[in-house]
Design a protein around this motif. Sequence first.
Motif, PDB file in Angstrom:
ATOM      1  N   LEU A 183       0.808  -1.217   0.000  1.00 55.28           N
ATOM      2  CA  LEU A 183       0.000   0.000   0.000  1.00 55.28           C
ATOM      3  C   LEU A 183       0.841   1.266   0.000  1.00 55.28           C
ATOM      4  O   LEU A 183       0.336   2.347  -0.325  1.00 55.28           O
ATOM      5  CB  LEU A 183      -0.932   0.014   1.222  1.00 55.28           C
ATOM      6  CG  LEU A 183      -1.942  -1.136   1.293  1.00 55.28           C
ATOM      7  CD1 LEU A 183      -2.845  -0.959   2.510  1.00 55.28           C
ATOM      8  CD2 LEU A 183      -2.774  -1.231   0.023  1.00 55.28           C
ATOM      9  N   THR A 184       2.098   1.154   0.379  1.00 54.43           N
ATOM     10  CA  THR A 184       3.012   2.296   0.385  1.00 54.43           C
ATOM     11  C   THR A 184       4.434   1.783   0.532  1.00 54.43           C
ATOM     12  O   THR A 184       4.653   0.710   1.090  1.00 54.43           O
ATOM     13  CB  THR A 184       2.690   3.263   1.545  1.00 54.43           C
ATOM     14  OG1 THR A 184       3.633   4.343   1.535  1.00 54.43           O
ATOM     15  CG2 THR A 184       2.757   2.560   2.897  1.00 54.43           C
ATOM     16  N   LEU A 205       0.471   3.445   7.397  1.00 52.32           N
ATOM     17  CA  LEU A 205       0.708   4.842   7.058  1.00 52.32           C
ATOM     18  C   LEU A 205      -0.181   5.299   5.904  1.00 52.32           C
ATOM     19  O   LEU A 205      -0.278   6.503   5.626  1.00 52.32           O
ATOM     20  CB  LEU A 205       2.174   5.059   6.670  1.00 52.32           C
ATOM     21  CG  LEU A 205       3.200   4.940   7.795  1.00 52.32           C
ATOM     22  CD1 LEU A 205       4.609   5.153   7.246  1.00 52.32           C
ATOM     23  CD2 LEU A 205       2.912   5.934   8.914  1.00 52.32           C
ATOM     24  N   ARG A 206      -0.834   4.369   5.244  1.00 49.23           N
ATOM     25  CA  ARG A 206      -1.701   4.728   4.115  1.00 49.23           C
ATOM     26  C   ARG A 206      -2.940   5.449   4.631  1.00 49.23           C
ATOM     27  O   ARG A 206      -3.670   4.936   5.487  1.00 49.23           O
ATOM     28  CB  ARG A 206      -2.098   3.475   3.352  1.00 49.23           C
ATOM     29  CG  ARG A 206      -3.174   3.707   2.273  1.00 49.23           C
ATOM     30  CD  ARG A 206      -2.686   3.404   0.946  1.00 49.23           C
ATOM     31  NE  ARG A 206      -3.700   3.604  -0.092  1.00 49.23           N
ATOM     32  CZ  ARG A 206      -3.495   3.352  -1.359  1.00 49.23           C
ATOM     33  NH1 ARG A 206      -2.308   2.907  -1.759  1.00 49.23           N
ATOM     34  NH2 ARG A 206      -4.424   3.560  -2.258  1.00 49.23           N
ATOM     35  N   ARG A 207      -3.194   6.620   4.098  1.00 47.97           N
ATOM     36  CA  ARG A 207      -4.381   7.383   4.485  1.00 47.97           C
ATOM     37  C   ARG A 207      -5.641   6.625   4.066  1.00 47.97           C
ATOM     38  O   ARG A 207      -5.745   6.132   2.936  1.00 47.97           O
ATOM     39  CB  ARG A 207      -4.351   8.755   3.836  1.00 47.97           C
ATOM     40  CG  ARG A 207      -5.481   9.678   4.245  1.00 47.97           C
ATOM     41  CD  ARG A 207      -5.290  11.057   3.663  1.00 47.97           C
ATOM     42  NE  ARG A 207      -4.038  11.657   4.107  1.00 47.97           N
ATOM     43  CZ  ARG A 207      -3.598  12.851   3.691  1.00 47.97           C
ATOM     44  NH1 ARG A 207      -4.285  13.536   2.792  1.00 47.97           N
ATOM     45  NH2 ARG A 207      -2.461  13.327   4.151  1.00 47.97           N
ATOM     46  N   GLY A 208      -6.588   6.486   4.990  1.00 43.24           N
ATOM     47  CA  GLY A 208      -7.840   5.798   4.682  1.00 43.24           C
ATOM     48  C   GLY A 208      -7.726   4.294   4.612  1.00 43.24           C
ATOM     49  O   GLY A 208      -8.565   3.636   3.979  1.00 43.24           O
ATOM     50  N   VAL A 209      -6.723   3.725   5.287  1.00 45.39           N
ATOM     51  CA  VAL A 209      -6.483   2.288   5.168  1.00 45.39           C
ATOM     52  C   VAL A 209      -7.663   1.464   5.665  1.00 45.39           C
ATOM     53  O   VAL A 209      -7.962   0.403   5.105  1.00 45.39           O
ATOM     54  CB  VAL A 209      -5.177   1.891   5.899  1.00 45.39           C
ATOM     55  CG1 VAL A 209      -5.290   2.102   7.400  1.00 45.39           C
ATOM     56  CG2 VAL A 209      -4.795   0.444   5.585  1.00 45.39           C
ATOM     57  N   VAL A 210      -8.373   1.930   6.685  1.00 44.89           N
ATOM     58  CA  VAL A 210      -9.505   1.159   7.209  1.00 44.89           C
ATOM     59  C   VAL A 210     -10.598   1.038   6.159  1.00 44.89           C
ATOM     60  O   VAL A 210     -11.165  -0.042   5.936  1.00 44.89           O
ATOM     61  CB  VAL A 210     -10.046   1.796   8.504  1.00 44.89           C
ATOM     62  CG1 VAL A 210     -11.333   1.091   8.945  1.00 44.89           C
ATOM     63  CG2 VAL A 210      -9.008   1.721   9.620  1.00 44.89           C
ATOM     64  N   GLY A 211     -10.891   2.129   5.485  1.00 47.77           N
ATOM     65  CA  GLY A 211     -11.902   2.077   4.430  1.00 47.77           C
ATOM     66  C   GLY A 211     -11.490   1.181   3.289  1.00 47.77           C
ATOM     67  O   GLY A 211     -12.322   0.441   2.726  1.00 47.77           O
TER      68      GLY A 211
END
Length: 340
Positions: free
Chosen positions: A32-33, A88-94
């Motif tokens: 994811l990053t 660290l990925r923004r919005g990882v939960v979604g």
Amino acid sequence: MNTAPHTAPHTEPRRPLVDRFGRVHTDLRVSLTDRCNLRCTYCMPAEGLDWLARDSVLGDDEVVRLVRIAVERLGVRSVRLTGGEPLLRRGVVGLVGRLAALGVELSLTTNGIGLARTAAQLREAGLRRVNVSLDTLRPERFAALTRRDRIDDVFAGLAAAKAAGLDPVKINAVPVRGVNEDEIVPLVEFAVGHGYRMRFIESMPLDAQGAWERDAMVTADEILARLGERFDLVPVGRHGNAPAEEWRIAGTQAVVGVIASVTRPFCGGCDRVRLTADGQLRNCLFATEESDLRALLRGGADDDRIEAAWRTSIAGKGPGHAVNSAGFVRPERPMSAIGG
């Protein structure tokens, strides 16, 4: 962003994703990053690396689309989210929620620092399992290894993951000679005492500095010898195509695993394929070539073209990683940029 038309549902019988050696690929690792909030000495220099430009990293819609194709058309059944540090990925939960809705078995590998605040949300979104990297139990050694004083955050993350119902909670450790091999037994005792599952991984030539030395690698045989001095180990073997060989500690239900990537490679049963954060498909962790799925996505390719590219990549997969051969060539990307 959704950059290409969604084609009609695939109506032909699904063909498995098979290479020329007959290996069926059902396990997808998605980075994811490439960014990380630690600077582990065996992974990257103190100043970090040149991170990917944000516009080169796949967006959520792009990740979901590629995973959907993998699941619906290629027979992928399990997806592991990796990094860098994926939390660290923004919005990882979604994003986890959207991927879980595709019906895959979803897991995540993390350094644990962000788990205390996200574990319950991740579990509710559909995450089922988590692996936490932890190479030492000693605060001063952790700070020296990672160049960050964050071990209490990792301990809190482990506890939060267990409390949230992520099961099993696995701890991954890489023993390095002269660094932390004296903690092999204490790490197992810690894991058993807290209800975690311990796994040891042989170090691999995937550090950014190119400083890996075979003599510094603590082998699987050495790990097992140390464990055998403290525990009575009962062989469990390997579950399916899982990378870890496992042993149960006699008299308990506790299991310890060893991933002997270098000395006992398991390439003949490999069922994994990797997608980097910038949309490059890798048919092997040690691959020296990649297939650019991001370019297809952003160029308007339909699902048929992306499926074909995926199959072509896997068809070209070699018999093994060749780390033990004289002609071994290190991949240009380090582990943090590939995804574990």
